[in-house]
Enzyme design. Structure first.
Site, mmCIF file in Angstrom:
data_model
loop_
_atom_site.group_PDB
_atom_site.id
_atom_site.type_symbol
_atom_site.label_atom_id
_atom_site.label_comp_id
_atom_site.label_asym_id
_atom_site.label_seq_id
_atom_site.Cartn_x
_atom_site.Cartn_y
_atom_site.Cartn_z
ATOM 1 N N ARG A 88 0.842 -1.200 0.000
ATOM 2 C CA ARG A 88 0.000 0.000 0.000
ATOM 3 C C ARG A 88 0.879 1.254 0.000
ATOM 4 O O ARG A 88 0.520 2.283 -0.546
ATOM 5 C CB ARG A 88 -0.904 0.006 1.240
ATOM 6 C CG ARG A 88 -1.930 -1.123 1.267
ATOM 7 C CD ARG A 88 -2.694 -1.118 2.581
ATOM 8 N NE ARG A 88 -3.732 -2.138 2.661
ATOM 9 C CZ ARG A 88 -3.559 -3.356 3.174
ATOM 10 N NH1 ARG A 88 -2.386 -3.720 3.633
ATOM 11 N NH2 ARG A 88 -4.560 -4.206 3.233
ATOM 12 N N ASP A 148 -10.041 -4.694 8.371
ATOM 13 C CA ASP A 148 -9.075 -5.682 8.871
ATOM 14 C C ASP A 148 -9.706 -6.555 9.962
ATOM 15 O O ASP A 148 -9.450 -7.761 10.028
ATOM 16 C CB ASP A 148 -7.818 -4.977 9.397
ATOM 17 C CG ASP A 148 -7.120 -4.180 8.303
ATOM 18 O OD1 ASP A 148 -7.192 -4.602 7.132
ATOM 19 O OD2 ASP A 148 -6.529 -3.122 8.602
ATOM 20 N N ARG A 151 -11.907 -9.112 8.362
ATOM 21 C CA ARG A 151 -11.086 -10.220 7.832
ATOM 22 C C ARG A 151 -10.630 -11.141 8.972
ATOM 23 O O ARG A 151 -10.659 -12.370 8.851
ATOM 24 C CB ARG A 151 -9.882 -9.649 7.074
ATOM 25 C CG ARG A 151 -10.302 -9.022 5.755
ATOM 26 C CD ARG A 151 -9.155 -8.378 5.007
ATOM 27 N NE ARG A 151 -9.605 -7.948 3.686
ATOM 28 C CZ ARG A 151 -9.048 -6.965 2.981
ATOM 29 N NH1 ARG A 151 -8.013 -6.307 3.464
ATOM 30 N NH2 ARG A 151 -9.525 -6.653 1.798
ATOM 31 N N HIS A 175 -2.800 0.355 8.912
ATOM 32 C CA HIS A 175 -3.508 -0.454 7.908
ATOM 33 C C HIS A 175 -2.494 -0.908 6.855
ATOM 34 O O HIS A 175 -2.572 -0.568 5.687
ATOM 35 C CB HIS A 175 -4.634 0.378 7.280
ATOM 36 C CG HIS A 175 -5.377 -0.333 6.191
ATOM 37 N ND1 HIS A 175 -6.032 -1.530 6.384
ATOM 38 C CD2 HIS A 175 -5.577 -0.017 4.880
ATOM 39 C CE1 HIS A 175 -6.589 -1.915 5.250
ATOM 40 N NE2 HIS A 175 -6.327 -1.021 4.317
#
Ligand code: NAI
Length: 306
Positions: A88, A148, A151, A175
């Site tokens: 990211r 998150d 998940r 993140h």
């Protein structure tokens, strides 16, 4: 209320779709820089109203910010997503320019909006928005920890072979694949610590899978995910517009909480009509606090290129 979603790509369009289906606004405005994209997707989505039973209006706009005027909540998803093998963090240069420009245009027409940052690297984009917008800190919320955590809960339910909604679990910190901290110690199945059902090795694997959850999907799909990100944004928006006061892990400006200051990082916050209204300061173990400090250092070093 009017809600604007900037970026009509995979994540932005899915955010708008979820917001409409939940009827969280009278009107949703979807805006993109690509000629016709937002108008086309908005019209397609509006044509699901009679099929799906909602009355929220949605309109599209190609970079005409006057159409977003008076928005109460603005979700920023504009920018490039990562491709397989990318982190990211590699998106920072391109996305920083986009997010800064978009925020300035939005605030010209919606000075009272609560801004939700989705574009990656999300922690740094949230910091950038805090530094450049002049908005009160409680109106800037980075969305990452809700996704998150979803998940994490899903991987736990798969390991336990139980319904996902029986699981309560949270992810704090950055993140990023190496900066997020799944709080395994506090994860429960119907109130019972998951450590009573799963051995250490399995719990460690679940935490590791969670941390690379986004990268796993990027490898499979060829670009980053959108269904869970879109639903996660809608969950956050719902708590704002309905003033639900849910506690979600979000990226917010810390001022001494969790031993950190001058940084935006993921911690549990109360979300209501004023944005993030309070930080819930969990007592971390020494090991968890050390991981949180490492996460803060990694995000700080990323922020230093701003
Ligand atoms: P995408 O490429 O499908 O869509 C991005 C859209 O932004 C494109 O339609 C593009 O035309 C538009 N755009 C670019 N510059 C713009 C500008 N200046 N003004 C308005 N629109 C502009 O990408 P996708 O998959 O929707 O991802 C969007 C962002 O969200 C990426 O940075 C991605 O990494 C991030 N993301 C963040 C998540 C999170 O949990 N925070 C989860 C998933 C993705």
């Amino acid at each position: 209320m009017k809600i604007t979603v900037v970026g009509a790509g995979a994540v932005g369009a899915t955010c708008a779709d979820n917001i409409m289906r939940r009827e969280l606004a009278e009107e949703v405005v979807l805006l993109d820089i690509k000629e016709g994209l937002a108008e086309g997707k908005a019209l397609d989505m509006f044509q699901t109203a009679t099929l799906c039973g909602f009355d929220t209006k949605i309109t599209g706009s190609t970079s005409d910010y006057s159409k977003t005027a008076g928005s109460g909540v603005v979700v920023i998803t504009s920018g490039i997503p990562r491709k397989p093998g990318m982190t990211r963090e590699e998106l920072i240069g391109t996305n920083a320019n986009i997010v800064k420009g978009v925020t300035e245009s939005i605030l010209q027409h919606s000075p009272d909006a609560i801004i939700i940052i989705v574009s990656n690297p999300m922690d740094t984009m949230t910091q950038l928005t805090l530094q450049t917008s002049g908005l009160p800190k409680n109106r800037i919320i980075g969305m990452g920890g809700i996704l998150d955590s979803a998940r994490f809960k899903t991987y736990l339910s798969m390991a336990l072979d139980c319904p996902p909604n029986d699981i309560h679990a949270t992810v704090i910190g950055g993140h990023g694949d190496t900066t997020m901290i799944p709080l395994t110690r506090l994860a429960t199945r119907n109130g019972v610590p998951v450590s009573q059902f799963l051995d250490d090795a399995t719990l460690q694997k679940v935490a590791a899978d969670t941390m690379v959850g986004g990268a796993t999907l990027t490898k499979l799909i060829g670009t980053s995910a959108w269904y869970a990100p879109g639903a996660a944004v809608a969950e956050l928006v719902e708590s704002i517009v309905r003033d639900q006061k849910h506690i979600f892990p979000c990226c917010v400006a810390l001022n001494g909480e969790y031993g950190q200051s001058d940084i935006c990082l993921g911690v549990p916050v109360v979300i209501g009509k004023d944005g993030w209204e309070a930080i819930i300061d969990y007592t971390l173990t020494d090991d968890e606090q050390a991981k949180f400090n490492q996460s803060a250092e990694a995000v700080r070093s990323m922020n230093s290129v701003l």
